[in-house]
Motif scaffolding. Sequence first.
Motif, PDB file in Angstrom:
ATOM      1  N   VAL A   1       1.107  -0.911  -0.168  1.00 34.30           N
ATOM      2  CA  VAL A   1      -0.306   0.441  -0.013  1.00 34.30           C
ATOM      3  C   VAL A   1       1.243   0.866   0.310  1.00 34.30           C
ATOM      4  CG1 VAL A   1      -0.429  -0.060   2.377  1.00 34.30           C
ATOM      5  CG2 VAL A   1      -2.115   1.109   1.012  1.00 34.30           C
ATOM      6  N   ALA A   2       1.921   0.967  -0.257  1.00 33.15           N
ATOM      7  CA  ALA A   2       2.809   2.653   0.071  1.00 33.15           C
ATOM      8  C   ALA A   2       2.886   3.254  -1.767  1.00 33.15           C
ATOM      9  CB  ALA A   2       4.751   2.029   0.011  1.00 33.15           C
ATOM     10  N   PHE A   3       3.063   4.348  -0.977  1.00 30.34           N
ATOM     11  CA  PHE A   3       3.589   5.292  -1.952  1.00 30.34           C
ATOM     12  C   PHE A   3       4.279   5.191  -3.077  1.00 30.34           C
ATOM     13  CE2 PHE A   3       5.181   9.521  -4.675  1.00 30.34           C
ATOM     14  CZ  PHE A   3       3.044   9.930  -4.520  1.00 30.34           C
ATOM     15  N   VAL A   4       4.697   4.855  -3.765  1.00 32.66           N
ATOM     16  CA  VAL A   4       4.688   4.485  -4.954  1.00 32.66           C
ATOM     17  C   VAL A   4       5.305   5.321  -6.015  1.00 32.66           C
ATOM     18  CG1 VAL A   4       6.182   2.722  -6.594  1.00 32.66           C
ATOM     19  CG2 VAL A   4       5.123   2.112  -4.930  1.00 32.66           C
ATOM     20  N   ALA A   5       6.060   6.482  -6.596  1.00 33.85           N
ATOM     21  CA  ALA A   5       6.321   7.124  -7.833  1.00 33.85           C
ATOM     22  C   ALA A   5       6.977   7.234  -8.281  1.00 33.85           C
ATOM     23  CB  ALA A   5       6.922   8.480  -6.823  1.00 33.85           C
ATOM     24  N   GLU A   6       7.897   5.841  -8.666  1.00 37.34           N
ATOM     25  CA  GLU A   6       9.005   5.370  -9.672  1.00 37.34           C
ATOM     26  C   GLU A   6       7.509   3.885 -10.061  1.00 37.34           C
ATOM     27  OE1 GLU A   6      10.979   7.389 -11.522  1.00 37.34           O
ATOM     28  OE2 GLU A   6      10.662   8.816  -9.615  1.00 37.34           O
TER      29      GLU A   6
ATOM     30  N   ALA B   1      -0.069  -2.488  -6.131  1.00 39.28           N
ATOM     31  CA  ALA B   1      -1.254  -3.102  -7.386  1.00 39.28           C
ATOM     32  C   ALA B   1      -2.154  -2.654  -7.329  1.00 39.28           C
ATOM     33  CB  ALA B   1      -1.312  -4.627  -6.711  1.00 39.28           C
ATOM     34  N   LEU B   2      -2.893  -3.102  -8.706  1.00 39.44           N
ATOM     35  CA  LEU B   2      -4.294  -2.057  -9.262  1.00 39.44           C
ATOM     36  C   LEU B   2      -5.290  -2.317  -7.850  1.00 39.44           C
ATOM     37  CD1 LEU B   2      -4.729  -2.749 -12.833  1.00 39.44           C
ATOM     38  CD2 LEU B   2      -3.986  -0.612 -12.153  1.00 39.44           C
ATOM     39  N   PRO B   3      -5.306  -3.191  -7.285  1.00 33.42           N
ATOM     40  CA  PRO B   3      -6.182  -3.306  -6.202  1.00 33.42           C
ATOM     41  C   PRO B   3      -6.573  -2.583  -5.108  1.00 33.42           C
ATOM     42  CG  PRO B   3      -5.814  -5.009  -7.149  1.00 33.42           C
ATOM     43  CD  PRO B   3      -4.917  -4.160  -7.528  1.00 33.42           C
ATOM     44  N   VAL B   4      -4.726  -2.357  -4.911  1.00 35.13           N
ATOM     45  CA  VAL B   4      -4.116  -1.066  -3.404  1.00 35.13           C
ATOM     46  C   VAL B   4      -4.307   0.492  -3.493  1.00 35.13           C
ATOM     47  CG1 VAL B   4      -2.513  -0.942  -1.807  1.00 35.13           C
ATOM     48  CG2 VAL B   4      -2.687  -3.473  -2.543  1.00 35.13           C
ATOM     49  N   LEU B   5      -3.771   0.415  -5.470  1.00 36.69           N
ATOM     50  CA  LEU B   5      -4.136   2.268  -5.796  1.00 36.69           C
ATOM     51  C   LEU B   5      -5.974   2.078  -5.444  1.00 36.69           C
ATOM     52  CD1 LEU B   5      -2.492   4.310  -6.648  1.00 36.69           C
ATOM     53  CD2 LEU B   5      -3.040   3.602  -8.909  1.00 36.69           C
ATOM     54  N   ILE B   6      -6.587   1.560  -6.102  1.00 32.42           N
ATOM     55  CA  ILE B   6      -7.956   1.840  -5.763  1.00 32.42           C
ATOM     56  C   ILE B   6      -8.544   2.037  -4.212  1.00 32.42           C
ATOM     57  CG2 ILE B   6     -10.734   0.364  -6.026  1.00 32.42           C
ATOM     58  CD1 ILE B   6      -9.922  -0.648  -8.827  1.00 32.42           C
ATOM     59  N   TYR B   7      -8.349   1.156  -3.320  1.00 32.41           N
ATOM     60  CA  TYR B   7      -8.104   1.333  -2.120  1.00 32.41           C
ATOM     61  C   TYR B   7      -7.674   2.375  -1.851  1.00 32.41           C
ATOM     62  CZ  TYR B   7      -7.868   0.615   2.895  1.00 32.41           C
ATOM     63  OH  TYR B   7      -8.039   1.042   3.862  1.00 32.41           O
ATOM     64  N   SER B   8      -6.531   2.718  -1.985  1.00 35.31           N
ATOM     65  CA  SER B   8      -6.186   4.101  -1.393  1.00 35.31           C
ATOM     66  C   SER B   8      -6.644   5.906  -2.189  1.00 35.31           C
ATOM     67  CB  SER B   8      -4.662   3.589  -2.289  1.00 35.31           C
ATOM     68  OG  SER B   8      -3.470   5.193  -1.314  1.00 35.31           O
ATOM     69  N   TRP B   9      -7.360   5.516  -3.721  1.00 36.84           N
ATOM     70  CA  TRP B   9      -7.432   6.767  -4.536  1.00 36.84           C
ATOM     71  C   TRP B   9      -8.669   6.776  -3.355  1.00 36.84           C
ATOM     72  CZ3 TRP B   9      -6.295   7.121 -10.156  1.00 36.84           C
ATOM     73  CH2 TRP B   9      -4.589   7.085  -9.728  1.00 36.84           C
ATOM     74  N   ALA B  10      -9.352   6.000  -3.182  1.00 42.54           N
ATOM     75  CA  ALA B  10     -10.639   6.195  -2.612  1.00 42.54           C
ATOM     76  C   ALA B  10     -10.825   6.221  -1.638  1.00 42.54           C
ATOM     77  CB  ALA B  10     -11.704   4.296  -2.685  1.00 42.54           C
ATOM     78  N   SER B  11      -9.456   6.085  -0.744  1.00 39.62           N
ATOM     79  CA  SER B  11      -9.484   6.771   0.572  1.00 39.62           C
ATOM     80  C   SER B  11      -9.463   7.716   0.467  1.00 39.62           C
ATOM     81  CB  SER B  11      -8.633   5.890   1.610  1.00 39.62           C
ATOM     82  OG  SER B  11      -8.743   4.231   1.493  1.00 39.62           O
TER      83      SER B  11
ATOM     84  N   ALA C   1     -12.434   5.358 -12.701  1.00 40.59           N
ATOM     85  CA  ALA C   1     -11.260   5.133 -13.938  1.00 40.59           C
ATOM     86  C   ALA C   1     -10.164   3.518 -13.734  1.00 40.59           C
ATOM     87  CB  ALA C   1     -10.015   5.486 -14.668  1.00 40.59           C
ATOM     88  N   VAL C   2      -9.272   3.348 -13.189  1.00 39.48           N
ATOM     89  CA  VAL C   2      -8.456   1.814 -12.517  1.00 39.48           C
ATOM     90  C   VAL C   2      -9.236   1.188 -12.066  1.00 39.48           C
ATOM     91  CG1 VAL C   2      -6.985   1.183 -10.322  1.00 39.48           C
ATOM     92  CG2 VAL C   2      -7.000   4.042 -11.237  1.00 39.48           C
ATOM     93  N   ILE C   3     -10.950   1.978 -11.539  1.00 42.33           N
ATOM     94  CA  ILE C   3     -11.298   0.122 -11.817  1.00 42.33           C
ATOM     95  C   ILE C   3     -11.967  -0.016 -12.948  1.00 42.33           C
ATOM     96  CG2 ILE C   3     -14.298  -0.880 -11.042  1.00 42.33           C
ATOM     97  CD1 ILE C   3     -13.247   1.552  -8.885  1.00 42.33           C
ATOM     98  N   VAL C   4     -11.821   0.190 -13.949  1.00 46.61           N
ATOM     99  CA  VAL C   4     -12.591  -0.134 -15.425  1.00 46.61           C
ATOM    100  C   VAL C   4     -11.362  -0.514 -16.110  1.00 46.61           C
ATOM    101  CG1 VAL C   4     -13.180   1.277 -17.795  1.00 46.61           C
ATOM    102  CG2 VAL C   4     -14.583   1.746 -15.367  1.00 46.61           C
ATOM    103  N   ILE C   5     -10.109  -0.098 -16.001  1.00 51.91           N
ATOM    104  CA  ILE C   5      -8.903  -0.947 -16.198  1.00 51.91           C
ATOM    105  C   ILE C   5      -8.707  -1.659 -15.044  1.00 51.91           C
ATOM    106  CG2 ILE C   5      -6.621  -0.578 -16.400  1.00 51.91           C
ATOM    107  CD1 ILE C   5      -6.526   2.197 -16.157  1.00 51.91           C
ATOM    108  N   LEU C   6      -8.531  -2.597 -14.061  1.00 58.77           N
ATOM    109  CA  LEU C   6      -8.943  -3.646 -13.385  1.00 58.77           C
ATOM    110  C   LEU C   6     -10.175  -4.664 -14.447  1.00 58.77           C
ATOM    111  CD1 LEU C   6      -7.388  -5.982 -11.892  1.00 58.77           C
ATOM    112  CD2 LEU C   6      -9.527  -4.750  -9.878  1.00 58.77           C
ATOM    113  N   LEU C   7     -11.190  -4.115 -14.298  1.00 53.48           N
ATOM    114  CA  LEU C   7     -12.262  -4.951 -15.385  1.00 53.48           C
ATOM    115  C   LEU C   7     -11.783  -5.252 -16.379  1.00 53.48           C
ATOM    116  CD1 LEU C   7     -15.589  -2.770 -13.485  1.00 53.48           C
ATOM    117  CD2 LEU C   7     -14.437  -4.501 -12.770  1.00 53.48           C
TER     118      LEU C   7
END
Length: 522
Positions: free
Chosen positions: A457-462, A473-483, A495-501
């Motif tokens: 869940v760490a912030f990854v800039a690279e 990962a995409l599911p963790v990014l969705i959780y992080s942005w939704a928070s 939009a990331v959910i659409v990419i994952l789907l």
Amino acid sequence: MNNAQDNPFRSEKALKRLRRRRNADMRFQGYGIVALGFALFALVFLISAIAWKASGASTYHVIRVDLELSPQTILPEGDASPEEITRNIEGFYSLVRNDLLTRFPEANETVQSKRAFSSLIDRMAVLPLAREVADEPHLIGQTTSVDVPLSDDVDMFLKGAAPRAIFLRVGEASSPMRNAEEGDFKIEVDRLNKVSAKIAAIGQHGAEPTVLLVADKSVGRIKSMEDGDVILEILTGRQDQFDGASVKAVIIPSPEDQRSVSDQQIAWALALKAEGVIKRVPHFSLLTHTDSTYPELAGALAALVGSLLTMLVTAAVSIPMGIFAAIFLEEFAPKNRLTQIIEVNINNLAAVPSIVFGLLGATLLLGTFGLPRSAPLVGGLVLALLILPVVIIAARAALRAVPPSIRSGALAVGASRMQAVFHHVLPLALPGMLTGAILGMARALGETAPLLLIGMVAFVAEVPSSTTDEATALPVLIYSWASNAERAWEPMTAAVIVILLAILVLMNLAVVLLRRKFERRW
């Protein structure tokens, strides 16, 4: 021959039972149709809601500015190394801000107004320009055109999301007349009744809306209205631009103190848009940028690459191990108490909650073996353990589906047990095995809880370049942005959910194609 009336199958009691049975069948079919219709409705509603929310992230607003990349500003200390150029964010930001400030003299009047104007663009928005200049130093000293993203608050307003605004054409304005109060002036507007009606409708809900009038590049705020006369406070531009101009009214229902963007900032944004400097462009940076604390600059590239690297580790561990374990248990293992215990535990492991595997990975892989935290290697190993029972069960089912005659025929012509399994049975069972493996991978791709527990869940800039680099990962990014609390993160998350789907749909499509191409019916 007996009379038909004496036939026991034609009795009234028998016919009544037959009618009840038929009615029960029809009710069962009706229940099935209703259940199927409800499921389809829920699916369509869910996909439509996500797609509608994600449409807001498909585009964003940028400001086109012409900048002279002066060496004094970009290289204040004379160091032309790429690292120093990229680090000098403040220098590039001052170039953009000063170019825009020349268009609005009122923004330089006070410190507060200058700070409010600077909020139209975030400082980190110039980072791509700094990196481009660092990669191409010959641009220093030249003039270049740059598209800089607007801040998320202004972008959301221009998209009509927050705060919501009502735009009305109100005709032409008369020549402005100076009002008694300094800075205000009076004009007459043709169709002011349209604005009054909207204000009255909004006022019924207890809100006091803000009304702006826009004429070309000038924007004023209405202070009072009476009998077609408007007392206007100029926010940006000139009074003479209202003389005979076609005027547009902007009604903002929410009070200014309850918004993240002020009337003055809205006025500047509307003036820049009227000038043609602000444009709405496709949001390709969602797939080309990494994560950021600013919604308008954030992207899912690092999470997408992190998911792919994690799935590579998962596939490399779980698929071969699961298939060979299934072959051994189904074809070679003796049928005794030990194998029965193993089979029962495999079935039980398939139902264990995913968070338990996350705890196992955090304790064993991170705590005991000291593997790198937040790495796709650890995430892939945890997810491999998660889907390994699924792969084994699917592979064993595929092996059982091969007719015993295939094995018997191979053994009858002199093949060994190993040759019969690997030369004859395995090729026929492989499509079913791959189907189960891909479905297991699809489940692993959408898992969040195990990855949270191992620190992904760490912030990854690279963008991670190997399985041992820090990643998410995409599911963790969705959780992080939704928070996140900001409204602009909502369409980004969708939009990331659409990419994952989309990735999951492609994986399931691969399953269908494999099944149709290689499946054999016996």
